[in-house]
Motif scaffolding. Sequence first.
Motif, PDB file in Angstrom:
ATOM      1  N   ALA A 145       0.865  -1.186   0.000  1.00  0.00           N
ATOM      2  CA  ALA A 145       0.000   0.000   0.000  1.00  0.00           C
ATOM      3  C   ALA A 145       0.897   1.231   0.000  1.00  0.00           C
ATOM      4  CB  ALA A 145      -0.912   0.007   1.227  1.00  0.00           C
ATOM      5  N   ILE A 146       0.378   2.318  -0.542  1.00  0.00           N
ATOM      6  CA  ILE A 146       1.065   3.601  -0.510  1.00  0.00           C
ATOM      7  C   ILE A 146       0.050   4.675  -0.148  1.00  0.00           C
ATOM      8  CG2 ILE A 146       2.778   2.913  -2.235  1.00  0.00           C
ATOM      9  CD1 ILE A 146       1.244   4.676  -4.267  1.00  0.00           C
ATOM     10  N   ARG A 147       0.562   5.836   0.294  1.00  0.00           N
ATOM     11  CA  ARG A 147      -0.330   6.982   0.516  1.00  0.00           C
ATOM     12  C   ARG A 147       0.208   8.165  -0.272  1.00  0.00           C
ATOM     13  NH1 ARG A 147      -1.889   8.283   6.461  1.00  0.00           N
ATOM     14  NH2 ARG A 147       0.220   9.119   6.616  1.00  0.00           N
ATOM     15  N   LEU A 148      -0.718   8.794  -1.010  1.00  0.00           N
ATOM     16  CA  LEU A 148      -0.394   9.983  -1.786  1.00  0.00           C
ATOM     17  C   LEU A 148      -0.967  11.216  -1.113  1.00  0.00           C
ATOM     18  CD1 LEU A 148      -1.297   8.730  -5.393  1.00  0.00           C
ATOM     19  CD2 LEU A 148       0.953   8.724  -4.299  1.00  0.00           C
ATOM     20  N   ASN A 149      -0.228  12.314  -1.190  1.00  0.00           N
ATOM     21  CA  ASN A 149      -0.760  13.603  -0.786  1.00  0.00           C
ATOM     22  C   ASN A 149      -1.807  14.042  -1.806  1.00  0.00           C
ATOM     23  OD1 ASN A 149       0.948  14.092   1.553  1.00  0.00           O
ATOM     24  ND2 ASN A 149       2.632  14.253   0.087  1.00  0.00           N
ATOM     25  N   THR A 150      -2.552  15.091  -1.502  1.00  0.00           N
ATOM     26  CA  THR A 150      -3.634  15.521  -2.390  1.00  0.00           C
ATOM     27  C   THR A 150      -3.127  15.945  -3.767  1.00  0.00           C
ATOM     28  OG1 THR A 150      -3.547  17.748  -1.452  1.00  0.00           O
ATOM     29  CG2 THR A 150      -5.134  16.215  -0.484  1.00  0.00           C
ATOM     30  N   ASN A 151      -1.861  16.327  -3.885  1.00  0.00           N
ATOM     31  CA  ASN A 151      -1.306  16.728  -5.182  1.00  0.00           C
ATOM     32  C   ASN A 151      -0.690  15.561  -5.951  1.00  0.00           C
ATOM     33  OD1 ASN A 151       1.079  16.238  -3.825  1.00  0.00           O
ATOM     34  ND2 ASN A 151       1.909  18.301  -4.088  1.00  0.00           N
ATOM     35  N   GLY A 152      -0.767  14.345  -5.380  1.00  0.00           N
ATOM     36  CA  GLY A 152      -0.242  13.162  -6.049  1.00  0.00           C
ATOM     37  C   GLY A 152       1.157  12.768  -5.654  1.00  0.00           C
ATOM     38  N   SER A 153       1.821  13.581  -4.844  1.00  0.00           N
ATOM     39  CA  SER A 153       3.171  13.216  -4.390  1.00  0.00           C
ATOM     40  C   SER A 153       3.069  12.142  -3.308  1.00  0.00           C
ATOM     41  CB  SER A 153       3.911  14.444  -3.853  1.00  0.00           C
ATOM     42  OG  SER A 153       3.246  14.974  -2.716  1.00  0.00           O
ATOM     43  N   LEU A 154       4.104  11.335  -3.178  1.00  0.00           N
ATOM     44  CA  LEU A 154       4.143  10.274  -2.180  1.00  0.00           C
ATOM     45  C   LEU A 154       4.234  10.890  -0.787  1.00  0.00           C
ATOM     46  CD1 LEU A 154       4.173   7.164  -2.292  1.00  0.00           C
ATOM     47  CD2 LEU A 154       6.660   7.268  -2.282  1.00  0.00           C
TER      48      LEU A 154
END
Length: 190
Positions: A145-154
């Motif tokens: 799993a990964i989480r992205l910030n609202t702008n798409g950055s990791l």
Amino acid sequence: NSTGYVYSCLQATNTSLFLAGTSDGKAALHFLNPDGSYNISFGTGGKLLIDFGSGNGAKIEKILSYPNGVILGIGSVFNGTDHDFMAVRVNPGGDLDATFGNGGKVIINVGGYNDFAMDGDFQSDGKIILSGYSNSSSGLSRFSAIRLNTNGSLDDTFGTSGKWIYSLGSNYNNIEGLVVQEDDKIVLGG
């Protein structure tokens, strides 16, 4: 075109329907009216094919929507060597949201080999969780799993540098679905 598959559907607020998947190696979104005809206000004649260039092999496995009608597609893309997690953000008119990732597209190499995002969800702060599986060098799959910030950055505050990889024993470990609870805890199933 010659080869296309649908992997996810989403009911739009106006009873229209989004279909997502792949078409000739490109990530594909189709917007249908209630009677099944194409909604030509979206993309080109109701269709949007998203080209990832070298390798392509892109497909959307899950569609999410924002309250303002923006669409988020989650899946995987072939980078010419192996597969990576992928997300695309599309404005209501069918154009890519240039404020997200690189021109509306995000590609993340999670485990170094084949990585397949199968599902996703939003947390209360708008951050995006993607989950699926990542192959090891020996070909066995691991939960990922990964989480992205609202702008798409990791989001580097999640897991190890934004990524979470876990195995139970040495067998195949695949996450097929996820949900974010009201307290923002993440439930993964597979």
